[in-house]
Design a protein around this motif. Structure first.
Motif, PDB file in Angstrom:
ATOM      1  N   MET A 163      -4.198  14.299   2.383  1.00  0.00           N
ATOM      2  CA  MET A 163      -3.469  13.373   1.521  1.00  0.00           C
ATOM      3  C   MET A 163      -2.877  12.180   2.282  1.00  0.00           C
ATOM      4  O   MET A 163      -2.667  11.113   1.712  1.00  0.00           O
ATOM      5  N   SER A 195      10.317   4.765   5.290  1.00  0.00           N
ATOM      6  CA  SER A 195      10.563   4.379   3.898  1.00  0.00           C
ATOM      7  C   SER A 195      11.022   2.917   3.804  1.00  0.00           C
ATOM      8  O   SER A 195      10.578   2.176   2.930  1.00  0.00           O
ATOM      9  N   TYR A 197      13.800  -3.168   5.738  1.00  0.00           N
ATOM     10  CA  TYR A 197      13.527  -3.191   4.292  1.00  0.00           C
ATOM     11  C   TYR A 197      13.263  -4.610   3.788  1.00  0.00           C
ATOM     12  O   TYR A 197      12.476  -4.811   2.871  1.00  0.00           O
ATOM     13  N   ALA A 199       0.809  -1.224   0.000  1.00  0.00           N
ATOM     14  CA  ALA A 199       0.000   0.000   0.000  1.00  0.00           C
ATOM     15  C   ALA A 199       0.840   1.271   0.000  1.00  0.00           C
ATOM     16  O   ALA A 199       0.389   2.320  -0.416  1.00  0.00           O
ATOM     17  N   ASN A 200       2.085   1.179   0.486  1.00  0.00           N
ATOM     18  CA  ASN A 200       2.970   2.348   0.541  1.00  0.00           C
ATOM     19  C   ASN A 200       2.279   3.587   1.140  1.00  0.00           C
ATOM     20  O   ASN A 200       2.226   4.652   0.537  1.00  0.00           O
ATOM     21  N   PRO A 201       1.748   3.458   2.366  1.00  0.00           N
ATOM     22  CA  PRO A 201       0.984   4.561   2.962  1.00  0.00           C
ATOM     23  C   PRO A 201       1.849   5.791   3.249  1.00  0.00           C
ATOM     24  O   PRO A 201       3.020   5.668   3.617  1.00  0.00           O
ATOM     25  N   MET A 202       1.264   6.959   3.075  1.00  0.00           N
ATOM     26  CA  MET A 202       1.991   8.190   3.377  1.00  0.00           C
ATOM     27  C   MET A 202       1.770   8.592   4.829  1.00  0.00           C
ATOM     28  O   MET A 202       0.632   8.730   5.286  1.00  0.00           O
ATOM     29  N   SER A 227       5.742   6.025   3.041  1.00  0.00           N
ATOM     30  CA  SER A 227       6.251   7.223   2.380  1.00  0.00           C
ATOM     31  C   SER A 227       6.200   8.354   3.406  1.00  0.00           C
ATOM     32  O   SER A 227       5.127   8.725   3.856  1.00  0.00           O
ATOM     33  N   PRO A 228       7.377   8.877   3.836  1.00  0.00           N
ATOM     34  CA  PRO A 228       7.372   9.846   4.928  1.00  0.00           C
ATOM     35  C   PRO A 228       7.195  11.278   4.457  1.00  0.00           C
ATOM     36  O   PRO A 228       7.691  11.651   3.396  1.00  0.00           O
TER      37      PRO A 228
END
Lengths: 266, 266, 266
Positions: free
Chosen positions: C54, C33, C251, C12-15, C38-39
């Motif tokens: 967002m 990250s 990671y 999902a790579n959430p912000m 996503s920071p």
């Protein structure tokens, strides 16, 4: 050299309160932690009094000062005096930037720190000696004699301990002087090693029972030697790997290392 | 490609003045230092004029802007013009955050920088082209043609050099265009590599005798290739080790590496 | 344990929007990250509303608070509630600094976060229990019973998920409790690992469909286990190398690692 201070640092875990250079504060905090202290950084006027009371030493670094930090720095040195906590000042960039020099001269007159650490250009500017400094970089010319004069003059003027770092580190009071010749030129490539040393001087000052001259000597010796040991073990290391290994060396460096490899004249 | 610029950087040791992204400023300062420059970060209105005069180039990064930094950024670009210092702008996040876009458009109209570097979404938003950007991440889609258009349009609009980074880096003026295809996708995982490149463009601009197009091309080539060389040597490296090795590669990268491994079309 | 949440994070790579501790924000951003998020860090009142909309989750850390950040923190939690984004609070130093405690109590009453993470001293002070904390360090005493009480009391008082980290991590709601016993004592030497965990809790909360208790458990498990795996592979690693390897472990850590090595009671 009071080598046993290193053991005291590792046992006492002193808390060091910093007004930090925002660029290098992560490295500085980790340097304090690696050598055995407990770091705290502040930018908040309302908590300065409370946390100075709790701290064992303070360090003011003006690498990224602005109007707010100027006021905070003055206040922190004032509170440190009030609560008798040792204080270190790192006057980053005063050799090159006139606005910084005038701020620091005012600061030192109002609230003199116990220890000042800078490169030759920075310390020279505090005693109005002209010195060809390029920006905020350290100077590694072989002018030991004149550096001795500058260090002593500054120590005399502000009645404090003065540390001039470079290829050789010079530690002076108005009537004593000492030199450390361990080191590595990688210290000049990695950003913030000077800032790290200033806060590590505060760590040693915190456990020195008021003997800031011996504290500053030991901090310089431990720090310079740690860098030298990294280069001895990994001669081709780059600046980033150097920085990481330096922190890990600070974590393990011990009295035996210092006895075996330390180079100092007093 | 003016490959010899790399030697000039290593000899001239230009001082780069930055209004920095506070999150990544340590990496950026160490990147400038590793490639051969001397970093200085500021947040202080009173010293802007003095230090811009001393600097060899300036870089404004809005990654963590606020009201104060907005004013400072405008002032820094103004002083850079006054003292004829090359300037680089990194408009972080304008592709996603409307408040940042409106600030940057105003900034670019009042004090146009010499070079703008961003990802496709950021540069597209400067020329009112819609681009599916997610937040501040770089885009690595294979839309080279449309990226060329965006880069040229932006260079034309602001009469400056424009750099669009991604899987391929695109460097454009209103009438020239060039591409660098070295790189590594690890650049997208490690935070702040774009910020680092922007300041390294300033390093090359500082020694370019006003040829900012060639400076930007060389900076992108040296930076992308350095990342690629790290991956070639240590293919399974994680993002943190990548970052450390990248800095160390920037410290040692040389003209021969570029002649042997560089991939560029002009 | 909802182990599959880890896969969701990676896809999902959430912000994650952060009001960060300025000392540790680079490590925190890279931690977000590395695990797959996503920071984004902010200090700017004008963009808070836009970027909260967002973001997929928010995290407030008061490690370097000041007057400005206090206001911003309150505003961020308010916007997070308005847009139904999960929120995490890291009340750094409230166990030791009274000014921080009073600010956080006010904050939690006005805009209760969904999850609070702290060490035993910090969480104890939120429920007015005295706890011998030294500064902002974590406590690794073996007082699991009393920590359970503190965690539950706090969760009850603020009606949120509470995470108390230490040698064992304790995750509680008013009626559930869970413990993670993976870990490494290197977490206490490296500055900012707690800050990193708080933002990683936000990453998991972002993909949890509102199940913040399971999100917090998984974040603690993944993070503690990653540190443990680093020490298993390189037992003599120093704190700086540990930090770099921890990021690289975050990671690559996967569901199989957790099934094989995870130690948890529920």
């Amino acid at each position: 050299m009071e080598i046993e201070l290193l053991k005291k640092v590792k046992t006492a875990n002193p808390m060091i309160l910093n007004i930090a250079n925002s660029v290098t504060q992560s490295d500085v905090a980790n340097g304090i932690s690696a050598i055995g202290g407990s770091p705290l950084m502040t930018n908040y006027d309302k908590e300065i009094a409370s946390i100075t009371k709790m701290a064992n030493a303070v360090c003011v670094n003006i690498g990224t000062l602005n109007q707010e930090q100027n006021k905070l720095s003055l206040e922190l040195l004032k509170q440190a005096k009030k609560y008798s906590k040792p204080s270190v000042l790192d006057p980053v960039g005063i050799g090159a930037v006139p606005e910084r020099l005038s701020f620091i001269k005012e600061l030192c007159e109002k609230e003199t720190p116990d220890i000042i650490r800078g490169n030759a250009g920075e310390i020279a500017s505090l005693v109005d000696i002209s010195w060809s400094a390029k920006g905020i970089d350290s100077i590694d010319e072989d002018k030991t004699d004149s550096i001795d004069e500058i260090a002593k003059n500054c120590a005399e003027k502000y009645q404090c301990v003065v540390v001039v770092t470079g290829a050789t580190d010079t530690i002076a009071t108005s009537d004593k002087i000492s030199h450390i010749s361990n080191g590595s030129n990688m210290f000049t490539v990695r950003v913030g090693t000077g800032d790290m040393l200033s806060s590590i001087i505060a760590v040693f000052a915190a456990v020195s029972d008021g003997n800031y001259y011996e504290a500053a000597k030991m901090a310089c010796l431990v720090f310079s030697l740690s860098g030298e040991l990294v280069m001895k073990e990994t001669p081709n290391v780059g600046p980033s790997a150097f920085s990481s290994r330096l922190l890990d060396q600070l974590y393990t460096v011990n009295v035996e290392d210092i006895k075996r490899w330390g180079k100092y004249d007093e």
